[in-house]
Write an enzyme that holds these catalytic residues in place. Sequence first.
Site, short mmCIF file in Angstrom:
data_model
loop_
_atom_site.label_atom_id
_atom_site.label_comp_id
_atom_site.label_asym_id
_atom_site.label_seq_id
_atom_site.Cartn_x
_atom_site.Cartn_y
_atom_site.Cartn_z
N ARG A 58 18.96 -3.51 3.05
CA ARG A 58 17.89 -2.84 3.81
C ARG A 58 17.11 -1.89 2.92
O ARG A 58 15.91 -1.67 3.10
CB ARG A 58 18.46 -2.08 5.03
CG ARG A 58 17.39 -1.30 5.80
CD ARG A 58 17.81 -0.91 7.22
NE ARG A 58 19.11 -0.29 7.27
CZ ARG A 58 19.39 0.96 6.88
NH1 ARG A 58 18.43 1.73 6.41
NH2 ARG A 58 20.61 1.42 6.96
N TYR A 111 -6.06 -6.20 14.98
CA TYR A 111 -4.98 -7.06 15.48
C TYR A 111 -4.42 -6.44 16.78
O TYR A 111 -4.09 -5.25 16.79
CB TYR A 111 -3.90 -7.18 14.41
CG TYR A 111 -2.78 -8.09 14.82
CD1 TYR A 111 -2.97 -9.46 14.92
CD2 TYR A 111 -1.52 -7.58 15.13
CE1 TYR A 111 -1.94 -10.29 15.31
CE2 TYR A 111 -0.49 -8.41 15.51
CZ TYR A 111 -0.71 -9.77 15.60
OH TYR A 111 0.31 -10.60 16.00
N ASP A 183 -5.99 -3.22 6.51
CA ASP A 183 -5.28 -4.47 6.80
C ASP A 183 -6.07 -5.58 6.12
O ASP A 183 -7.18 -5.92 6.53
CB ASP A 183 -5.19 -4.69 8.32
CG ASP A 183 -4.41 -5.95 8.68
OD1 ASP A 183 -4.33 -6.87 7.84
OD2 ASP A 183 -3.89 -6.03 9.81
N LYS A 208 0.54 -15.00 7.18
CA LYS A 208 -0.73 -15.70 7.15
C LYS A 208 -1.01 -16.25 5.75
O LYS A 208 -0.23 -17.04 5.27
CB LYS A 208 -1.83 -14.75 7.65
CG LYS A 208 -1.43 -13.92 8.89
CD LYS A 208 -1.17 -14.75 10.14
CE LYS A 208 -0.50 -13.98 11.27
NZ LYS A 208 -1.12 -12.75 11.69
#
Length: 393
Positions: A58, A111, A183, A208
């Site tokens: 992590r 988004y 973004d 994407k």
Amino acid sequence: MNTKDKGFSTKLIHAGAFDDEFGSATVPIYQSSTFRFKSAQHGADCFSGASDGYIYTRIGNPTIRAFERNIAELENGYDGIATSSGMGAISSVYMALLGAGSHIISSDAVYGPARGVLEQDFSRFNVEASFVNTSNLDNIRKAIRPNTKVLYIETPANPTMDITDVAACAEIARAHNLILVVDNTFSSPYLQKPLDLGADAVLHSITKFINGHADIVGGVIVAKDPAIYKKIRHSMVYMGCNMDPTQAFMVLRGVKTLAIRIERAQENAMKVAEFLQSHPKVAWIKYPGLKSHPQYELACRQMNGFGSMMSFGLKGGYEAGKKLMDNVHLAILAVSLGGVETLIQHPASMTHAAVSHENKLAAGITDDLVRFSVGIESVEDIIEDLKHGLSII
Ligand SMILES: *Cc1c(COP(=O)(O)O)cnc(C)c1O
């Protein structure tokens, strides 16, 4: 290999890669949750930062680090922070840079969940948010308050394809002591480098274009400044929205072909856009590569190409759009974008369903808007598919 002074396509393939003891040509999947310390002292040094050894996945992992270093070079940033998803990247940024009583200004056509999480969740912790059309810089200037901390833009925006001037936003941000976050999902660093244009941090849904094969979900943030990088990494690690080693392996594989995928997709997109523009049943189309796009000049200035995303509306409105979506066979009716396959979807009822009708209209997300992500299939087949679907309306 040091790829700092190499070309973009060389970086795509080699940046971040490292030699292991077996001479692996690609970065292997280090599928281990935890890492053995050489001694008690080494363990203590890893935690204190005196040694940069791995501790726990992590917090960090060799496969994930390879991807983080790769994307940091592609975006010309200080370092990267890989996340479980694009929303993991967005939430980490919000968590790191906002607090009770602070205010964020965001593009209105952003988004859907990037807006939803501010309106429905961060609002419960007294974070204030304003959503404005950031293509008009005056809207940003007017929205600035004494407690504004972050200017968050998406360009081209999802799904309106509105373009925001990144360099001008950077100037406003500097003048008002705001952190500018971009973004960059719709462009990828191949087409647009927000950090070079003055942004402080850039983020992606790597689901994407960067991964490009519609087979994993993931996200990443690249910061320009070490202090901002450390804050965001802290939030990511403490909230636990880390990437997984297998995800990192997949994206390291996908990113290698980013340049050739985008070149082909945008070549196809231009032909598709020209076809749609001249079709009698198409009411309007927005594609940054068409001179009819209201910010065509800005797109030419800040992007190295126009990408493969477009939105359009049909003269028959949403009913006609629905009919088209049900009568294309090559284009997959699905959300997401930026993969090798062509996708079609209806934002008002799908990706932006969480945004209220009123806010959708204010952001230009009309009911008739169909979003089209052009893939790298043979372009004649994509156009034939649309031609057939449109003939049925
Ligand atoms: C898909 C998308 C996101 C969210 O990414 P996930 O990987 O789905 O969490 C954020 N921004 C943009 C522009 C997107 O297209």
